[in-house]
Design an enzyme around this catalytic site. Structure first.
Site, PDB file in Angstrom:
ATOM      1  N   MET A 171     -11.833   1.202 -85.709  1.00 31.40           N
ATOM      2  CA  MET A 171     -13.462   0.751 -86.068  1.00 31.40           C
ATOM      3  C   MET A 171     -13.413  -0.408 -87.002  1.00 31.40           C
ATOM      4  O   MET A 171     -14.067  -1.321 -86.988  1.00 31.40           O
ATOM      5  CB  MET A 171     -14.301   1.922 -86.161  1.00 31.40           C
TER       6      MET A 171
ATOM      7  N   CYS B 162      -8.316   4.851 -95.192  1.00 36.37           N
ATOM      8  CA  CYS B 162      -8.517   4.668 -93.802  1.00 36.37           C
ATOM      9  C   CYS B 162      -7.499   3.568 -93.416  1.00 36.37           C
ATOM     10  O   CYS B 162      -7.227   2.700 -94.153  1.00 36.37           O
ATOM     11  CB  CYS B 162      -9.843   3.716 -93.766  1.00 36.37           C
TER      12      CYS B 162
HETATM   13  C1  LIG Z   1     -14.052   7.067 -84.544  1.00 31.05           C
HETATM   14  C2  LIG Z   1     -13.811   7.541 -85.789  1.00 31.05           C
HETATM   15  C3  LIG Z   1     -14.468   6.906 -87.099  1.00 31.05           C
HETATM   16  C4  LIG Z   1     -13.976   7.308 -88.289  1.00 31.05           C
HETATM   17  N1  LIG Z   1     -14.428   6.743 -89.281  1.00 31.05           N
HETATM   18  C5  LIG Z   1     -14.385   7.273 -90.504  1.00 31.05           C
HETATM   19  C6  LIG Z   1     -14.899   6.694 -91.472  1.00 31.05           C
HETATM   20  O1  LIG Z   1     -15.641   5.647 -91.699  1.00 31.05           O
HETATM   21  N2  LIG Z   1     -14.524   7.234 -92.721  1.00 31.05           N
HETATM   22  C7  LIG Z   1     -13.851   8.218 -92.975  1.00 31.05           C
HETATM   23  O2  LIG Z   1     -13.561   8.786 -94.264  1.00 31.05           O
HETATM   24  N3  LIG Z   1     -13.121   8.975 -91.791  1.00 31.05           N
HETATM   25  C8  LIG Z   1     -13.421   8.169 -90.595  1.00 31.05           C
HETATM   26  N4  LIG Z   1     -12.794   8.881 -89.390  1.00 31.05           N
HETATM   27  C9  LIG Z   1     -12.046  10.132 -89.976  1.00 31.05           C
HETATM   28  C10 LIG Z   1     -12.681  11.366 -89.633  1.00 31.05           C
HETATM   29  O3  LIG Z   1     -13.542  11.872 -90.699  1.00 31.05           O
HETATM   30  C11 LIG Z   1     -11.628  12.467 -89.648  1.00 31.05           C
HETATM   31  O4  LIG Z   1     -11.000  12.612 -90.925  1.00 31.05           O
HETATM   32  C12 LIG Z   1     -10.514  12.442 -88.633  1.00 31.05           C
HETATM   33  O5  LIG Z   1     -10.879  11.816 -87.484  1.00 31.05           O
HETATM   34  C13 LIG Z   1      -9.924  13.934 -88.364  1.00 31.05           C
HETATM   35  O6  LIG Z   1     -10.742  14.665 -88.156  1.00 31.05           O
HETATM   36  P1  LIG Z   1     -10.921  15.041 -86.329  1.00 31.05           P
HETATM   37  O7  LIG Z   1      -9.459  15.583 -85.667  1.00 31.05           O
HETATM   38  O8  LIG Z   1     -11.518  16.198 -86.314  1.00 31.05           O
HETATM   39  O9  LIG Z   1     -11.400  13.955 -85.724  1.00 31.05           O
HETATM   40  C14 LIG Z   1     -13.234   8.547 -88.219  1.00 31.05           C
HETATM   41  C15 LIG Z   1     -12.561   9.238 -87.258  1.00 31.05           C
HETATM   42  C16 LIG Z   1     -12.803   8.506 -85.742  1.00 31.05           C
HETATM   43  C17 LIG Z   1     -12.262   9.260 -84.684  1.00 31.05           C
END
Ligand SMILES: Cc1cc2nc3c(=O)[nH]c(=O)nc-3n(C[C@H](O)[C@H](O)[C@H](O)COP(=O)(O)O)c2cc1C
Length: 356
Positions: free
Chosen positions: A119, A182
């Site tokens: 993103m 990120c």
């Molecule tokens: C589409 C998307 C956008 C994300 N945007 C951010 C973000 O802006 N800032 C951030 O710290 N983490 C962001 N993340 C990471 C999530 O907060 C999380 O750390 C990561 O997806 C692992 O968790 P999950 O396996 O439950 O998705 C994003 C994840 C996804 C899938």
């Protein structure tokens, strides 16, 4: 069969970001009137005293939160509360609006129960987010604010970016997360270098008259040595905790045809790696530093494993996409059963149970 299990095949036919947009508009509509919000709450919230966590001078009604990235601009915090989440982290919020990378930039890896996103910190910027928080009010569950820098910022400008977003949004926050992990924003300099981290925390500390808890978010690909260095800095500045973990650049063991899209990998494929980071951090700090565990949580068992590895709270994003609106309720109910099975009277008692 749940309603979501019927809707999901249709939603999954749409590009992932389009489906996400529709989901968010539906949640925004649902939170806008009292009866629809109350109906959601009635259907999805699950309360039990064993689930309550007292941390960061707040009471979390349950340990299952929404991870950063889902509600970047604080549009649906009330709906997420009504869906039974115990807290919501908004952001990453940057000082100014930012378009992020070109689309498509979000991909489902269905065979692997994961997602890849690049993103690139798209968002409406801190002033719009602040106005929305003022107009809508904060949710009834704790609110985290995840702060970031502009993609174009130099190392020095980045510090000012964090300071400004902190200054504008920390009054609404129960905790603030500094996001330096990120993997899909430009890496003009090493955001996680000890010197840069020190400058950020020094600046935020000076700004933090209200003593808002400050955490830092770490990636899952960091070697052990870097995690130890990070903890040393966290302790040096008296920060309040670590969010572990962000998405991964690894593509090991994936089967989906989309596996080679560049960006950050999330969901099931990073679950074990994220839990290992939590365990390493918890062991190194003797369980004294609060950890928010995130990465591949989609069930009570996966949530419980992270709690036992040392996480006091959990978050999810990808699991919510795959499992739908009843995810928090299902996890929370299952957690109560697992706690009872193992003789724990609360989540707090089970934190770090697997540590030596
Ligand atoms: C589409 C998307 C956008 C994300 N945007 C951010 C973000 O802006 N800032 C951030 O710290 N983490 C962001 N993340 C990471 C999530 O907060 C999380 O750390 C990561 O997806 C692992 O968790 P999950 O396996 O439950 O998705 C994003 C994840 C996804 C899938």
């Amino acid at each position: 069969m749940t309603l979501y299990s019927r809707v999901r095949p249709l939603a999954f036919k749409l590009p992932a970001e389009t489906a996400h947009g529709i989901g968010k508009r539906t949640l925004r509509a649902a939170q806008s009137t009292w009866p629809t919000r109350a109906a959601l709450s009635y259907a999805y919230r699950y309360e039990h005293p064993a689930l309550e966590v007292d941390l960061f001078e707040s009471t979390f009604p349950n340990p299952v939160g929404v991870a950063a990235g889902f509600d970047k601009n604080a549009e649906v915090t009330h709906a997420l509360e009504a869906l039974g989440f115990g807290f919501v982290e908004i952001g990453t919020v940057t000082p100014y609006p930012q378009a992020g990378n070109d689309r498509p930039r979000l991909f489902r890896l269905r065979e692997d129960e994961g997602m890849v996103n690049r993103m690139g910190f798209n968002g409406q910027g801190m002033e719009t987010v602040r106005s929305r928080l003022e107009a809508d009010g904060t949710p009834g569950v704790p609110l985290g604010v995840n702060v970031g820098k502009m993609n174009s910022s130099t190392e020095r400008e980045a510090i000012e970016d964090y300071r400004r977003v902190f200054d504008r949004l920390s009054p609404f926050a129960d905790y603030v997360v500094v996001n330096v992990s990120c993997p899909n924003t430009p890496d003009e300099f090493d955001e996680a270098s000890p010197d840069h981290l020190r400058s950020i925390f020094e600046t935020l500390e000076a700004e933090n008259d209200a003593d808002v808890p400050i955490l830092v978010k770490v990636g899952p690909d960091e070697p052990e040595e870097s995690l130890f260095d990070l903890v040393d800095i966290v302790e040096e500045f008296g920060l309040d905790g670590i969010v572990a973990t962000n998405t991964s650049t690894s593509r090991e063991g994936l089967e989906s045809p989309r596996r080679d899209e560049w960006g950050g990998l999330s969901g099931k494929p990073i679950e074990n790696r994220s839990t290992a980071v939590i365990r390493t951090l918890a062991e190194y700090t003797d369980g004294d530093l609060p950890i928010i565990g995130v990465g591949g949580v989609d069930s009570a068992a996966s949530a419980y494993e992270k709690i036992r590895a040392g996480a006091s709270l959990l978050q999810l994003y990808t699991g919510f996409v795959y499992e739908g609106p009843s995810t928090a309720r299902r996890i929370n109910r299952g957690l109560v059963d697992l706690l009872e099975r193992d003789g724990f009277s609360s989540v707090e008692e089970a934190v770090g149970a697997d540590l030596e």
